[in-house]
Each structure stands twice: as structure tokens, then as C-alpha cells.
Design an enzyme around this catalytic site. Structure first.
Site, PDB file in Angstrom:
ATOM      1  N   GLU A  64      15.900  80.246 -16.229  1.00 35.51           N
ATOM      2  CA  GLU A  64      15.824  81.317 -17.089  1.00 35.51           C
ATOM      3  C   GLU A  64      14.785  80.983 -18.151  1.00 35.51           C
ATOM      4  O   GLU A  64      14.353  79.756 -18.323  1.00 35.51           O
ATOM      5  CB  GLU A  64      16.946  81.855 -17.824  1.00 35.51           C
ATOM      6  N   CYS A  73      15.310  83.270  -9.721  1.00 34.88           N
ATOM      7  CA  CYS A  73      16.573  83.016  -9.129  1.00 34.88           C
ATOM      8  C   CYS A  73      16.754  81.595  -8.455  1.00 34.88           C
ATOM      9  O   CYS A  73      15.838  80.839  -7.877  1.00 34.88           O
ATOM     10  CB  CYS A  73      17.055  84.217  -8.144  1.00 34.88           C
ATOM     11  N   GLU A  75      17.963  80.955  -5.444  1.00 36.01           N
ATOM     12  CA  GLU A  75      17.701  81.288  -3.977  1.00 36.01           C
ATOM     13  C   GLU A  75      16.169  80.873  -3.856  1.00 36.01           C
ATOM     14  O   GLU A  75      15.808  80.126  -2.885  1.00 36.01           O
ATOM     15  CB  GLU A  75      17.952  82.484  -3.383  1.00 36.01           C
ATOM     16  N   CYS A 112      19.842  88.773  -4.394  1.00 33.72           N
ATOM     17  CA  CYS A 112      19.017  89.771  -4.947  1.00 33.72           C
ATOM     18  C   CYS A 112      18.108  90.195  -3.913  1.00 33.72           C
ATOM     19  O   CYS A 112      17.926  89.465  -2.966  1.00 33.72           O
ATOM     20  CB  CYS A 112      18.693  89.605  -6.242  1.00 33.72           C
ATOM     21  N   CYS A 115      14.978  88.076  -3.518  1.00 35.90           N
ATOM     22  CA  CYS A 115      15.448  86.906  -2.899  1.00 35.90           C
ATOM     23  C   CYS A 115      15.594  86.935  -1.225  1.00 35.90           C
ATOM     24  O   CYS A 115      15.089  86.148  -0.272  1.00 35.90           O
ATOM     25  CB  CYS A 115      16.597  86.084  -3.357  1.00 35.90           C
TER      26      CYS A 115
HETATM   27  N1  THU Z   1      20.403  85.194 -10.040  1.00 40.73           N
HETATM   28  C1  THU Z   1      20.338  84.544  -9.160  1.00 40.73           C
HETATM   29  O1  THU Z   1      19.997  83.189  -9.326  1.00 40.73           O
HETATM   30  N2  THU Z   1      20.493  84.946  -7.839  1.00 40.73           N
HETATM   31  C2  THU Z   1      20.773  86.012  -7.335  1.00 40.73           C
HETATM   32  O2  THU Z   1      21.015  86.046  -6.273  1.00 40.73           O
HETATM   33  C3  THU Z   1      21.123  86.953  -8.395  1.00 40.73           C
HETATM   34  C4  THU Z   1      20.899  86.302  -9.877  1.00 40.73           C
HETATM   35  C5  THU Z   1      20.380  84.866 -11.519  1.00 40.73           C
HETATM   36  C6  THU Z   1      19.230  85.390 -12.026  1.00 40.73           C
HETATM   37  C7  THU Z   1      19.267  85.209 -13.580  1.00 40.73           C
HETATM   38  O3  THU Z   1      19.199  83.937 -14.149  1.00 40.73           O
HETATM   39  C8  THU Z   1      21.063  85.474 -13.408  1.00 40.73           C
HETATM   40  O4  THU Z   1      21.308  85.198 -12.565  1.00 40.73           O
HETATM   41  C9  THU Z   1      21.559  86.705 -13.881  1.00 40.73           C
HETATM   42  O5  THU Z   1      20.985  87.610 -13.315  1.00 40.73           O
END
Ligand code: THU
Length: 160
Positions: A64, A73, A75, A112, A115
Site C-alpha cells: 500500500e 494487490c 496477486e 479483485c 487481478c
Molecule cells: N487486495 C489484494 O491484495 N488482493 C485482492 O484480491 C483484494 C484486495 C488488497 C488491496 C489493498 O491493499 C487491501 O487488500 C484492501 O483492499
């Protein structure tokens, strides 16, 4: 009018013990990757582990940033790293999990849409299905390829 019904096949397991050693190990790697995530804003730490055809495992976790959209993300961190390190080695499987303030998630989370789009292109680039394992403490959800989650998708043929 033509109505189209689209089906996906998703399998739930009660415990990692129902999976083979290779996949159990991949889930373990996703769990340890989640612990190393940098997610001070959402406090939702996601881990992904990518199993390559050469049996190497590449881990990734969400990264982040104070400028929120600049983060990425887990993935995509893992898939992009795998494809940048080994552009010609196919991906066999990806395991994904997450940690909240209460520990590992009980119910698995799907990747998501962004991804899924990236994972789908990896699958198509190699012309080989990528098995998906979503770990939660209550169950493990498994799909044999990315298309099960994203049956209608934008792809390179549409750019012609
Ligand atoms: N996030 C992921 O790393 N993968 C996903 O498939 C969904 C969301 C992360 C993004 C962000 O840093 C946190 O989870 C909250 O959305």
C-alpha cells in the site's frame, strides 16, 4: 432475444489436508507471504504464492501507499514478478489468503477484477490453465482456471 447462461465450476475443501503436498505447501507460502504484507492503511494483509512449471514458488503481498491508488494487490505483485523473472516459464497455480485484525480470514476471498484480468492474460499467454486456491480457515476454494471467475473478459484479440 437470446439468453445465455454461464456456468463456473468451483470446489470447496474443508481442510488443506484434502489437497496434495505440493498444494498444501503453496498455501503455506501464501500464508507466510501475507504476514509480510505492507498494508498499514487497510490493515488487510493479503498473500499470494505462485507455483511455476519449474517448481519454483514466487511470493507476493499487497503493497500500500499513502497515495492510495499507487498501491498494488498481492496477486499482481506475485504474477508480475513471476512473469518478469521467468517470461517463458508457465504458471501452474496460485494460492491466495489474507490476514485481518482477527487473524487469517475464515472465508476465502476471490481476487479483485483487475487481478483476475492480469491472471487471465498470464494464463492465455502461456496457453496453460492456472489453478486457483483461495485459503480461509473455514474452507479452501479451488478453481481449475481463471476463467471460472471471469468468464467474459477483455482480451488481446479484441484490439485487432
Ligand atoms: N487486495 C489484494 O491484495 N488482493 C485482492 O484480491 C483484494 C484486495 C488488497 C488491496 C489493498 O491493499 C487491501 O487488500 C484492501 O483492499
Amino acid at each position: 432475444m437470446i439468453k445465455r447462461e454461464i456456468k463456473s465450476i468451483i470446489v470447496d475443501y474443508n481442510s488443506p489436508a484434502e489437497l496434495n503436498d505440493e498444494l498444501q505447501n503453496l498455501i503455506q507460502k501464501a500464508k507466510s507471504a501475507a504476514k509480510k504484507a505492507y498494508a498499514p492503511y487497510s490493515e488487510f494483509r493479503v498473500g499470494a504464492a505462485v507455483l511455476l512449471e519449474n517448481n519454483e514458488i514466487i511470493e507476493g503481498n499487497n503493497q500500500e501507499n499513502a497515495a492510495y491508488p499507487s498501491g498494488l494487490c498481492a496477486e499482481r505483485v506475485a504474477i508480475f514478478y513471476a512473469n518478469s523473472k521467468y517470461p517463458n516459464i508457465e504458471i501452474k497455480a496460485i494460492a491466495i489468503t489474507a490476514i485481518t485484525k482477527d487473524g487469517f480470514i475464515k472465508e476465502p476471498i476471490p481476487p479483485c477484477g483487475s487481478c483476475l484480468q492480469v491472471m487471465l492474460e498470464s494464463e492465455q499467454r502461456a496457453n496453460k490453465p492456472i489453478q486457483v486456491l483461495l485459503f480461509g480457515t473455514n474452507k479452501i476454494t479451488v478453481a481449475e482456471n481463471i476463467q471460472q471467475f471471469l468468464p467474459i473478459y477483455f482480451n488481446k484479440d479484441m484490439l485487432k
